[in-house]
Structures are given as structure tokens and as C-alpha cells.
Design an enzyme around this catalytic site. Structure first.
Site, mmCIF file in Angstrom:
data_model
loop_
_atom_site.group_PDB
_atom_site.id
_atom_site.type_symbol
_atom_site.label_atom_id
_atom_site.label_comp_id
_atom_site.label_asym_id
_atom_site.label_seq_id
_atom_site.Cartn_x
_atom_site.Cartn_y
_atom_site.Cartn_z
ATOM 1 N N ASP A 95 -9.911 -3.571 -5.288
ATOM 2 C CA ASP A 95 -9.357 -2.309 -4.583
ATOM 3 C C ASP A 95 -9.099 -1.253 -5.269
ATOM 4 O O ASP A 95 -8.946 -1.257 -6.656
ATOM 5 C CB ASP A 95 -7.596 -2.981 -4.162
ATOM 6 C CG ASP A 95 -6.753 -2.182 -3.868
ATOM 7 O OD1 ASP A 95 -7.208 -0.858 -3.403
ATOM 8 O OD2 ASP A 95 -5.510 -2.332 -3.569
ATOM 9 N N SER A 108 0.762 -1.141 0.106
ATOM 10 C CA SER A 108 0.085 0.046 -0.117
ATOM 11 C C SER A 108 0.893 1.285 0.029
ATOM 12 O O SER A 108 1.557 1.462 -0.824
ATOM 13 C CB SER A 108 -0.859 -0.058 1.293
ATOM 14 O OG SER A 108 -2.038 1.117 0.803
ATOM 15 N N HIS A 159 -7.921 -4.763 -0.708
ATOM 16 C CA HIS A 159 -6.761 -4.026 -0.197
ATOM 17 C C HIS A 159 -6.567 -4.388 0.888
ATOM 18 O O HIS A 159 -7.210 -4.719 1.941
ATOM 19 C CB HIS A 159 -7.233 -2.548 -0.308
ATOM 20 C CG HIS A 159 -5.933 -1.851 -0.022
ATOM 21 N ND1 HIS A 159 -4.885 -1.297 -0.994
ATOM 22 C CD2 HIS A 159 -5.543 -1.374 1.165
ATOM 23 C CE1 HIS A 159 -4.023 -0.617 -0.380
ATOM 24 N NE2 HIS A 159 -4.486 -0.552 0.927
#
Length: 306
Positions: free
Chosen positions: A248, A149, A278
Site C-alpha cells: 500500500d 483509508s 490497500h
């Protein structure tokens, strides 16, 4: 993804507590929800000195047959939350799944320390590790950057900085559902921001809140050290693995970054995790996705096709 699961995710995703207002409380909740549980062969805390400032790092050594190879890990959390404590389980699992030594970097967080504080910490920590590989019993070629991320963003940016500053250059990087652009509003050019932006826990609104906390100055958002996909050229980047998640908001920009890297002649592999959300690598309920992800990572680490 079946309709029942989609319905449940939509219900969970609906409430939006103000991240900008309660980010400190959210940090505390993450630490409570992620107590260390993974059996660890050896874990060492260390500090890297930069001038008169310390950058804490945590070293994870695999339980069995550790290789003389190193993963420098930058954690996720939108540049605002997460630390080496909340990611201890992730990093211990990463070490044991890959048989690599994992070094987790506890970089400074926004908004107390906005851009470029966090990424500079990551760069200096990586530079120190690359400058003394013999301490870890490896060569520079055996040191790889990895992040998830916001940490995937930081890994990509450290690789750009390394090329630009000429002090070291990683041979490989692994970017797990990385943020590569700055705009996650309705004006985003990537369909996944809109398609997956409301009903899959990590909403596009929350991602934009993270960006607002991380980058105070609007003009800085066009900086490739914030949004690496905006770099005018991407020559001489590491061999790259990008893993995205189907549901995501960041999916398309992560894959677009991989394609842009390829256009500049870099060796890039892109893998989309079917049905995944995610954050799956740090979600204990997503063990199947995590196992598959490490299968792909290990093939990449061993230079094998998948």
C-alpha cells in the site's frame, strides 16, 4: 506475493482514468459494484441535525448477541467517493464480526464540499453520539472511532479535534490503512509511496488526485486536520490500533503516525497485514485478509495482546 499475482496487479494498475475529471461517474460505479448482500439483523437510517443541516447516518445492529458498545465508522474513498450505501456490506460485516453496533456517517464529499466540510460533519456526528450514549444503551467509554483509508484520516482528525475543542474524547480509535500525510508525489518522505505507488491498484497518483480534490487551498495541506502526522504534539490521544497493508502506498505514513503517537506517550498498537493491498476490507476477494483484520480488531477491542 508470488510473481504471477504481481504481474496481474501491474496490468490492472496500469490504466489511469482521470479521477479529477470522472469522479462523479466513479461514485456511481462504486454503488453498482457494492449492492447490499450481507444478511443484516437490523439496519436503521437516521439524521443528525447540525443547525439547519442534516448529516445522514446508518445504524447496523449485529445479528447475534450485540454488545452495548458502538463503533462510529467513517468510510474511505479519498474524501471524494463512497457513501453509506456503497459501504453497507462493510458495515454489516463489521457489526457481525465485532458484535458492536456500527454507526456509519455519510459526510459531505469533495470537491463539491472541500475541506473542512467532511471532517466537520464527522466531528459533529461523533459529538452528538457521545453526548447521548444512553440512547444506545452504552457509556461514552464504549464508543470507539474507526475508519478506513480517508476514513482512517477522518477518525484520527476527529480525535485531534475532540482534544482541542474539549467537548468529548474517545477512549479508542481504529485506523485502517489511514492517510496521515498530504504529499504522495515523488517528494514524499515515505518509501512505500514510491515502492507501492504504481503496481498495486491504488496508485500514488490517484491518492494525490484525491488530495487535490479534497483540499483546494495549498496552505491547508499543512493543517494537522488534513495531515495529522504534521501535528506539533499528539498528547492525550485515544488508545490506538493502526492496521496497514504491505503493498500500500499509505503503509509507511500510517505506521509513522503510530510511532509519533507513541512518542507522545499514547498507547498504540501497529499491525502490518502481510501481502495485503490497500482497500482489502471492502474487497470481497480479500476475505482472508479481512478475517485476519477483524481478529486483530477484536483483540484490541477486548484489550488483549496479539
Amino acid at each position: 506475493m508470488n510473481n504471477l499475482k504481481k504481474w496481474a496487479l501491474k496490468i490492472i494498475s496500469a490504466p489511469h482514468i482521470s479521477l479529477k475529471k470522472y469522479y462523479k461517474q466513479y461514485r456511481k460505479i462504486l454503488n453498482v459494484l457494492n449492492p447490499p448482500s450481507e444478511p443484516i439483523y437490523k439496519m436503521l437510517d437516521h439524521k443528525i441535525m447540525v443547525d439547519d443541516r442534516e448529516i445522514p447516518v446508518r445504524v447496523f445492529i449485529p445479528k447475534a448477541n450485540p454488545l452495548s458498545k458502538v463503533l462510529i465508522f467513517f468510510h474511505g474513498g479519498g474524501w471524494v467517493t463512497g457513501n453509506i450505501d456503497s459501504y453497507t456490506n462493510v458495515c454489516a460485516n463489521m457489526a457481525n464480526k465485532t458484535n458492536h453496533i456500527v454507526i456509519s456517517v455519510d459526510y459531505r464529499l469533495a470537491p463539491e464540499n472541500p475541506f473542512p466540510a467532511g471532517v466537520e460533519d464527522c466531528y459533529y456526528a461523533a459529538r452528538e453520539i457521545f453526548s447521548k450514549p444512553q440512547i444506545l444503551g452504552c457509556s461514552q467509554e464504549d464508543i470507539i472511532l474507526i475508519g478506513d483509508s480517508a476514513g482512517g484520516n477522518l477518525a484520527a482528525v476527529v480525535s485531534l479535534m475532540a482534544r482541542d475543542r474539549g467537548e468529548f474524547l474517545p477512549k479508542k480509535q481504529i485506523l485502517i490503512y489511514p492517510a496521515t500525510n498530504y504529499d504522495h508525489s515523488e517528494s514524499s518522505p515515505y518509501p512505500s509511496v514510491k515502492e507501492n505507488g504504481t503496481d498495486y491498484i491504488m496508485t500514488s497518483k490517484r491518492i494525490q488526485d484525491y488530495m487535490d480534490l479534497y483540499v483546494k487551498n495549498e496552505e491547508d495541506r499543512l493543517n494537522p486536520y488534513v495531515a495529522p502526522i504534521l501535528a506539533k504534539e499528539l498528547l492525550n490521544q485515544p488508545k490506538t490500533l493502526i492496521v496497514t497493508a504491505e503493498f500500500d502506498p499509505l503503509r509507511d505514513e500510517g505506521e509513522a503516525y503510530g510511532i509519533k503517537l507513541q512518542q507522545f506517550g499514547n498507547d498504540v498498537k501497529i499491525y502490518r497485514m502481510k501481502d495485503a493491498l490497500h482497500g482489502f476490507i471492502s474487497n470481497p476477494l480479500s476475505s482472508d485478509d479481512t478475517d485476519k483484520c477483524y481478529e486483530i480488531i477484536n483483540l484490541f477491542l477486548n484489550d488483549k495482546n496479539y
